[in-house]
Motif scaffolding. Structure first.
Motif, short mmCIF file in Angstrom:
data_model
loop_
_atom_site.label_atom_id
_atom_site.label_comp_id
_atom_site.label_asym_id
_atom_site.label_seq_id
_atom_site.Cartn_x
_atom_site.Cartn_y
_atom_site.Cartn_z
N GLY A 139 12.76 -2.76 0.82
CA GLY A 139 13.95 -2.81 0.02
C GLY A 139 14.06 -3.91 -0.99
N THR B 155 -2.12 -1.03 9.37
CA THR B 155 -0.49 -0.56 9.62
C THR B 155 -0.54 0.06 10.93
OG1 THR B 155 -0.62 -0.19 7.15
CG2 THR B 155 0.87 1.02 8.48
N SER C 106 -3.97 1.44 -0.41
CA SER C 106 -3.67 2.37 0.66
C SER C 106 -5.25 3.18 1.05
CB SER C 106 -2.67 3.51 0.45
OG SER C 106 -2.90 4.28 1.21
N ARG D 118 14.27 -5.25 -4.48
CA ARG D 118 14.58 -4.79 -5.94
C ARG D 118 14.86 -5.82 -6.81
NH1 ARG D 118 12.13 -1.43 -3.03
NH2 ARG D 118 12.95 0.24 -2.34
N ASP E 216 7.98 -6.64 3.53
CA ASP E 216 8.67 -5.53 2.61
C ASP E 216 9.40 -4.79 2.92
OD1 ASP E 216 7.68 -3.32 4.14
OD2 ASP E 216 5.70 -3.22 3.20
N PRO F 288 0.86 -1.08 0.15
CA PRO F 288 0.01 -0.06 -0.10
C PRO F 288 0.97 1.32 0.00
CG PRO F 288 0.03 -1.05 2.13
CD PRO F 288 0.90 -1.83 1.36
C1 FNR Z 1 4.20 3.98 1.83
N1 FNR Z 1 3.74 3.06 2.77
C2 FNR Z 1 2.68 2.97 3.15
N2 FNR Z 1 2.20 1.85 4.26
C3 FNR Z 1 1.08 2.01 4.55
O1 FNR Z 1 0.34 0.97 4.90
N3 FNR Z 1 0.18 2.89 4.23
C4 FNR Z 1 0.30 3.87 3.21
O2 FNR Z 1 -0.50 4.52 2.78
C5 FNR Z 1 1.71 4.04 2.84
N4 FNR Z 1 1.97 4.85 1.93
C6 FNR Z 1 3.46 4.91 1.45
C7 FNR Z 1 3.66 5.93 0.58
C8 FNR Z 1 5.12 6.02 -0.09
C9 FNR Z 1 5.40 7.04 -1.08
C10 FNR Z 1 5.91 5.01 0.30
C11 FNR Z 1 7.22 4.81 -0.26
C12 FNR Z 1 5.50 3.93 1.20
C13 FNR Z 1 4.73 2.02 3.08
C14 FNR Z 1 4.87 0.96 2.13
O3 FNR Z 1 3.72 0.19 2.33
C15 FNR Z 1 6.04 -0.31 2.38
O4 FNR Z 1 5.92 -0.41 3.60
C16 FNR Z 1 7.32 0.18 1.82
O5 FNR Z 1 7.04 1.00 0.74
C17 FNR Z 1 8.27 -0.83 1.33
O6 FNR Z 1 9.46 -0.59 1.20
P1 FNR Z 1 9.94 -0.25 -0.29
O7 FNR Z 1 9.51 -1.29 -1.42
O8 FNR Z 1 9.56 1.10 -0.70
O9 FNR Z 1 11.47 -0.17 -0.05
#
Ligand code: FNR
Length: 360
Positions: free
Chosen positions: A285, A156, A107, A287, A283, A78
């Motif tokens: 990192g 979350t 999300s 890649r 989740d 999300p």
């Molecule tokens: C998120 N993440 C996140 N998590 C969640 O539970 N609700 C949310 O609305 C969001 N929004 C969000 C926005 C952006 C721009 C990022 C980068 C991240 C966290 C996301 O679900 C996840 O845990 C991480 O992005 C995983 O890491 P990587 O793959 O970005 O390294």
């Protein structure tokens, strides 16, 4: 797009496509951004113990999450505000997820409404929530997600308050547009005060949320509940005791508590206490297809992809997201073949060596 050979290359394309404020918002982490970097770096310290002379002429990457079949253990994390990346927003991401036969976790901070996302494709979707001080608002959105056919709620739990994302403070990042919520207007937050995202979060999120509230969430929905944001064996056990249906090992992509451990380094301690009773996802990192394999070898059922999906969306819309997932799937398939694992069930702990282990 044919010239792109791995998902990391989408980051540069996204940087070129986006205004600096939005790119920084997507890319950034908290404070020193140590955890952000470690999430990626920790994967590079895990090496393989590949097995040879196994028939790998056919590779089957398919698996099931909460009983739902997916083509590979690679799902969409999300992430908020997809319209900042692309005018079609989450509907484009959802279509790409459907085309790749995987699950998107939408999300609650999406820029398309949850109903718009649901009607854009008929793939399996989960819905992520934050709990607001206005519990009635959270309860309403959960009911709407149920009605719109979402198959699980992902709670979350690592955002009682928003982490200090200094790029957003500097850029005076605009507050989120909340398509899913009425009565929680963030427009009164003055962007000039610093990060609009932080200002919104501090007004709206319920920092008193605690383990007892899982019962409350249970009482308002029949859907399975996953908890996202677990990093210790203690909390993993509490989650199992609270009767949740799954765990996501996550540090929010390094956006919350800086110097939290890289997720891949704590996965095993969580898996060890969960003992297979509920699925553990991870989740942060991821890649490369090799990262997916490493996470599965250490006990994850699947991984979620955050930023690369948003970068793909920013660069090329739905096609970009599809390409990101497809590239990861192709790399994962190759990793399975080169490690001697024709099916997901063949991937074992013995296929990897972590830095703390002596040569086995
Ligand atoms: C998120 N993440 C996140 N998590 C969640 O539970 N609700 C949310 O609305 C969001 N929004 C969000 C926005 C952006 C721009 C990022 C980068 C991240 C966290 C996301 O679900 C996840 O845990 C991480 O992005 C995983 O890491 P990587 O793959 O970005 O390294």
């Amino acid at each position: 797009m044919d010239q792109i050979v791995n998902v990391n290359e989408f980051q540069e394309l996204a940087k070129r496509a986006l205004p600096k404020m939005y790119y920084d918002f997507y890319r950034g982490g908290a404070e020193d951004q140590h955890t952000l970097k470690e999430n990626v770096a920790a994967f590079t310290r895990i090496m393989f113990r590949p097995r040879v002379l196994v028939d790998v002429s056919k590779i089957d990457m398919s698996t099931r999450i909460l009983g739902y079949p997916i083509s590979a253990p690679i799902m969409i994390a999300p992430t908020s505000n997809h319209k900042l990346a692309h005018p079609e927003g989450e509907t484009a991401t959802a279509k790409a997820a459907a085309a790749c036969n995987t699950i998107m976790i939408v999300s609650c901070m999406s820029s398309c409404t949850l109903e718009e996302v649901a009607s854009s494709c008929n793939a399996v979707r989960f819905f992520q929530i934050y709990v607001f001080e206005r519990r009635d608002v959270t309860a309403q959105v959960v009911k709407r997600a149920e009605r719109a056919g979402y198959k699980a709620i992902v709670l979350t739990v690592d955002v009682p308050k928003l982490g200090r994302r200094e790029a957003d403070i500097k850029n005076k990042m605009i507050p989120p547009k909340l398509s899913n919520f009425e009565g929680l207007s963030s427009t009164q937050v003055k962007p000039s005060d610093g990060s609009g995202v932080e200002a919104f979060a501090s007004r709206a999120l319920d920092a008193s949320l605690n383990w007892k509230d899982i019962e409350w969430l249970r009482s308002i929905t029949k859907l399975p509940i996953l908890i996202k944001g677990i990093l210790t064996r203690e909390d993993a056990l509490k989650a199992v005791e609270a009767g949740v249906d799954g765990i996501v090992v996550s540090n929010h992509g390094g956006r919350q508590l800086d110097y939290s451990p890289a997720t891949i380094t704590v996965l095993e301690e969580v898996v060890h206490v969960v003992k297979g009773r509920i699925p553990v996802l991870l989740d942060g990192g991821v890649r490369r297809g090799t990262d997916v394999f490493k996470a599965l070898a250490l006990g994850a059922k699947a991984v979620l992809i955050g930023r690369p999906v948003v970068y793909g969306l920013a660069a090329k819309g739905e096609d970009g997201v599809r390409k990101v997932i497809e590239m990861l799937k192709n790399e994962f398939e190759l990793t399975m073949a080169l490690s001697g694992c024709p099916t997901i069930g063949d991937i074992t702990r013995n296929h990897v060596r972590t830095p703390d282990e002596r040569l086995k």
